[in-house]
Write an enzyme that holds these catalytic residues in place. Structure first.
Site, PDB file in Angstrom:
ATOM      1  N   ALA A 214      -5.065 -11.236 -24.061  1.00  0.00           N
ATOM      2  CA  ALA A 214      -5.812 -10.979 -25.301  1.00  0.00           C
ATOM      3  C   ALA A 214      -6.293 -12.264 -25.955  1.00  0.00           C
ATOM      4  O   ALA A 214      -6.782 -12.257 -27.072  1.00  0.00           O
ATOM      5  CB  ALA A 214      -4.956 -10.181 -26.278  1.00  0.00           C
TER       6      ALA A 214
ATOM      7  N   SER B 212      -2.915 -16.666 -25.666  1.00  0.00           N
ATOM      8  CA  SER B 212      -2.195 -17.604 -24.803  1.00  0.00           C
ATOM      9  C   SER B 212      -0.772 -17.184 -24.476  1.00  0.00           C
ATOM     10  O   SER B 212       0.172 -17.978 -24.584  1.00  0.00           O
ATOM     11  CB  SER B 212      -2.164 -19.002 -25.425  1.00  0.00           C
ATOM     12  OG  SER B 212      -3.390 -19.590 -25.249  1.00  0.00           O
TER      13      SER B 212
ATOM     14  N   ASP C 277      -4.011 -25.017 -25.040  1.00  0.00           N
ATOM     15  CA  ASP C 277      -3.003 -23.972 -25.223  1.00  0.00           C
ATOM     16  C   ASP C 277      -1.591 -24.503 -24.973  1.00  0.00           C
ATOM     17  O   ASP C 277      -0.665 -24.246 -25.739  1.00  0.00           O
ATOM     18  CB  ASP C 277      -3.282 -22.793 -24.282  1.00  0.00           C
ATOM     19  CG  ASP C 277      -4.665 -22.207 -24.516  1.00  0.00           C
ATOM     20  OD1 ASP C 277      -5.266 -22.503 -25.558  1.00  0.00           O
ATOM     21  OD2 ASP C 277      -5.141 -21.450 -23.655  1.00  0.00           O
TER      22      ASP C 277
ATOM     23  N   TYR D  34     -15.247 -18.460 -16.830  1.00  0.00           N
ATOM     24  CA  TYR D  34     -14.642 -19.627 -17.490  1.00  0.00           C
ATOM     25  C   TYR D  34     -14.824 -20.866 -16.613  1.00  0.00           C
ATOM     26  O   TYR D  34     -15.300 -21.910 -17.059  1.00  0.00           O
ATOM     27  CB  TYR D  34     -13.152 -19.364 -17.743  1.00  0.00           C
ATOM     28  CG  TYR D  34     -12.450 -20.494 -18.452  1.00  0.00           C
ATOM     29  CD1 TYR D  34     -12.283 -20.486 -19.828  1.00  0.00           C
ATOM     30  CD2 TYR D  34     -11.948 -21.582 -17.744  1.00  0.00           C
ATOM     31  CE1 TYR D  34     -11.653 -21.527 -20.486  1.00  0.00           C
ATOM     32  CE2 TYR D  34     -11.318 -22.636 -18.389  1.00  0.00           C
ATOM     33  CZ  TYR D  34     -11.160 -22.598 -19.753  1.00  0.00           C
ATOM     34  OH  TYR D  34     -10.535 -23.649 -20.399  1.00  0.00           O
TER      35      TYR D  34
HETATM   36  C1  GLA Z   1      -8.594 -20.801 -22.835  1.00  0.00           C
HETATM   37  C2  GLA Z   1      -8.126 -22.070 -22.131  1.00  0.00           C
HETATM   38  C3  GLA Z   1      -8.182 -23.273 -23.063  1.00  0.00           C
HETATM   39  C4  GLA Z   1      -9.524 -23.389 -23.761  1.00  0.00           C
HETATM   40  C5  GLA Z   1      -9.947 -22.048 -24.348  1.00  0.00           C
HETATM   41  C6  GLA Z   1     -11.346 -22.094 -24.900  1.00  0.00           C
HETATM   42  O1  GLA Z   1      -7.697 -20.447 -23.843  1.00  0.00           O
HETATM   43  O2  GLA Z   1      -6.818 -21.918 -21.649  1.00  0.00           O
HETATM   44  O3  GLA Z   1      -7.883 -24.443 -22.345  1.00  0.00           O
HETATM   45  O4  GLA Z   1     -10.493 -23.905 -22.902  1.00  0.00           O
HETATM   46  O5  GLA Z   1      -9.880 -20.999 -23.399  1.00  0.00           O
HETATM   47  O6  GLA Z   1     -11.387 -22.956 -25.977  1.00  0.00           O
END
Ligand code: GLA
Length: 391
Positions: free
Chosen positions: A122, A125, A171, A221
């Site tokens: 979601a 993290s 994160d 991503y």
């Molecule tokens: C995910 C990745 C992070 C970051 C975000 C976007 O959460 O794990 O490292 O790149 O996306 O900001």
């Protein structure tokens, strides 16, 4: 002790006949600064009161044995024959052990039981929380003497090499360094950070979970990351000091706009703007100008949606509904994108109405029931009890 911790200790005793070290490891929000971390840029995340709790203890059998309470699944593997598991959660644990081994840090066998309340996939993290929990536990029981920065990097490498997501460091870093009632202004190049207090009782951080997680998330991503690298590489021709987008100025980007594919230009432009927004927004936080902070959040969402193209219909709808509500200072999608959550700053007195209207509006427009969490900023991953006494 909470019910979950009781459960973990009880399960540990039943399964492994021992008592574990207990760890609490939080999820995170990001106030602003998305898709900047892997460009060596700036971010402003904070750890929240949703977490994974994990029990860990060494065993003498040279195996990893692990049990997920929430999924009611267990996996066991010999430390000498660690391989990919069909249980994705175990791949994080296994990945960490392999990455530690690569830097010459060996663990002995150990047992794990864990559970928590961070929704999976979601954008809060949950994976970094699991990594942080395992690393904090291993560091303690095997006296590995790893710094939080080293642990964050091991977590990130685990994502790259064992999960297939080429994520940045945000994160994992905030999971381990997060502080109560404060966000971290983190420089993802130097890993230096400034603690920015956030403890206004009259303003709440409200998270709206779209309840969708589109499965192109990890491939898109990784593609965004590649496009950013492509932009930096092309511009390096004009300035050999450019390592990545962190080093690119607005002037240089505009000067060579026509040499970049439109998509690549848009990605680069977004990253440069977003880095600037992080600086501007941090100044707003320091001067308690939440109105200005909120405006910057809306701009960030627009960029993520139109230039970086990582939003989706569901997230845009949540932000649109939020925008029209009384007491809403700012709203934007958060994290990797393609589903997950929006983050909203809402004046306390309007939070009840906000929740009702988001739930009702989202259901009406998308046919989905949003989950809404009113969060508090808590501290980063930590050991809870060095030695739990069982009856
Ligand atoms: C995910 C990745 C992070 C970051 C975000 C976007 O959460 O794990 O490292 O790149 O996306 O900001």
């Amino acid at each position: 002790m909470s019910e979950l911790l009781d459960n973990i200790a009880g399960k540990f005793l039943t399964l492994y006949k021992s008592s574990p070290l207990l760890v609490e490891s939080p999820g995170r929000v990001n106030l602003i600064g998305d898709h900047t971390d892997y460009n060596d840029g700036l971010v402003l995340p904070a750890t929240i009161n949703k977490s994974i709790n994990l029990g860990l203890a060494p065993n003498q059998i040279h195996r990893i044995r692990a049990y997920s309470i929430d999924l009611n699944e267990s996996v066991e593997m010999n430390l000498n024959h660690l391989e990919k598991s069909d249980k994705q959660w175990f791949n994080y644990i296994k990945g960490i052990v392999i990455e530690l081994d690569k830097i010459g840090v060996q663990t002995q066998g150990f047992d794990i039981v864990f559970g928590g309340d961070i929704p999976i996939g979601a954008g809060l993290s949950s994976s970094a929380a699991l990594e942080g929990a395992v690393l904090t536990g291993l560091n303690e029981v095997f006296e590995l003497n790893l710094t939080k920065g080293e642990m964050a990097k091991i977590g990130q490498l685990t994502e790259h090499n064992h999960i297939g997501v080429n994520c940045g460091i945000m994160d994992q870093f905030v999971n381990l360094h997060g502080q109560q009632n404060a966000a971290l202004l983190l420089d993802c190049r130097s890993l230096g950070f400034k603690v920015i207090p956030f403890n206004r009782k009259d303003i709440k951080i409200v998270i709206c979970n779209s309840r969708v997680s589109h499965n192109l998330a990890s491939s898109e991503y990784n593609l965004r990351r590649t496009q950013c690298e492509e932009g930096a590489e092309l511009l390096r021709k004009y300035d050999s000091k450019i390592v990545n987008l962190r080093d690119v100025s607005f002037e240089l980007l505009e000067k060579h706009k026509d040499e970049l594919a439109t998509e690549v230009y848009n990605r680069c432009k977004f990253v440069l703007d977003e880095n600037k927004r992080v600086i501007d927004a941090s100044k707003c936080l320091l001067s308690s100008d939440f109105l200005a902070f909120g405006k910057i959040m809306f701009q960030s969402h627009q960029g993520l949606s139109e230039e970086f193209e990582v939003s989706c219909n569901e997230l845009n709808t949540l932000v649109e509904i939020a925008k029209g509500q009384k007491g809403v200072l700012g709203s934007r999608m958060m994290g990797g994108g393609f589903g997950g959550c929006t983050i909203n700053l809402v004046e306390d007195q309007y939070v009840g109405n906000f929740c009702e209207n988001i739930f009702g509006g989202y259901k009406e427009r998308m046919g989905l029931e949003a989950e809404i969490y009113i969060t508090q900023i808590n501290s980063g991953a930590k050991v809870l009890e060095a030695d739990l006494k069982l009856p």
